[in-house]
Scaffold this motif. Sequence first.
Motif, PDB file in Angstrom:
ATOM      1  N   ARG A 158      -3.303  11.038  -0.483  1.00 27.81           N
ATOM      2  CA  ARG A 158      -4.115  10.437   0.587  1.00 27.81           C
ATOM      3  C   ARG A 158      -3.318   9.524   1.505  1.00 27.81           C
ATOM      4  O   ARG A 158      -3.862   8.988   2.461  1.00 27.81           O
ATOM      5  N   ARG A 161       0.814  -1.212   0.000  1.00 32.56           N
ATOM      6  CA  ARG A 161       0.000   0.000   0.000  1.00 32.56           C
ATOM      7  C   ARG A 161       0.852   1.269   0.000  1.00 32.56           C
ATOM      8  O   ARG A 161       0.339   2.361   0.168  1.00 32.56           O
ATOM      9  N   GLU A 197      -1.307   4.617  -0.224  1.00 35.95           N
ATOM     10  CA  GLU A 197      -2.288   4.639   0.865  1.00 35.95           C
ATOM     11  C   GLU A 197      -1.624   4.676   2.234  1.00 35.95           C
ATOM     12  O   GLU A 197      -2.130   5.317   3.142  1.00 35.95           O
TER      13      GLU A 197
END
Length: 188
Positions: free
Chosen positions: A125, A8, A76
Amino acid sequence: MRLPDGARSRALLIGTTDYEHESLDRVPAARNNVEGLRESLARDAGITGDDCRALVNPRDLAEVGAAVEDAARTAEDLLLVYYGGHGLVDGDGLLNLALPQSSPSLLPWSAIPFRFLHKAIQNARAATKVVVLDSCYSGIAIEPLLGPDLTGQLRIRGSFTLTSSPRTRRPTRSRGGTPRSPGCSWTC
């Protein structure tokens, strides 16, 4: 301390070793640092393959911008951006990260304006965002954090900027190293 989730996370490692402009010396250590960091991220953090992209001597700002935007959009957990090469200061006192075709007289048009990089990373993000600037004058990148009103900056959680030098000079040479030796701890 928790290690990042490699699947991620995204890393973008940018190193500029060769320059067309006669005033900018070669920086061979930039390639060594990108390769070493890529190996470490794969081995120790599980950030591998396309999730850890290396750009050595990128063609132009558009290539770098596309890579930054892709990493920022897909990260992420951890977003790590490293730059090794010459840092250049424009007429407004702003930091620009040199590319092979950079010209000190054509800033910001021929280099990576740090403000572009910073904005893309801050809009990502990812839970944790890390920028490592291994260049001359990289301390300029953290000046907004040192101003009289820190309130807004302190609310940004999970964002870190590491620099190799203060705003006014080149990084300090490591013991036994030289500015041009492979594997030195700073690149310019």
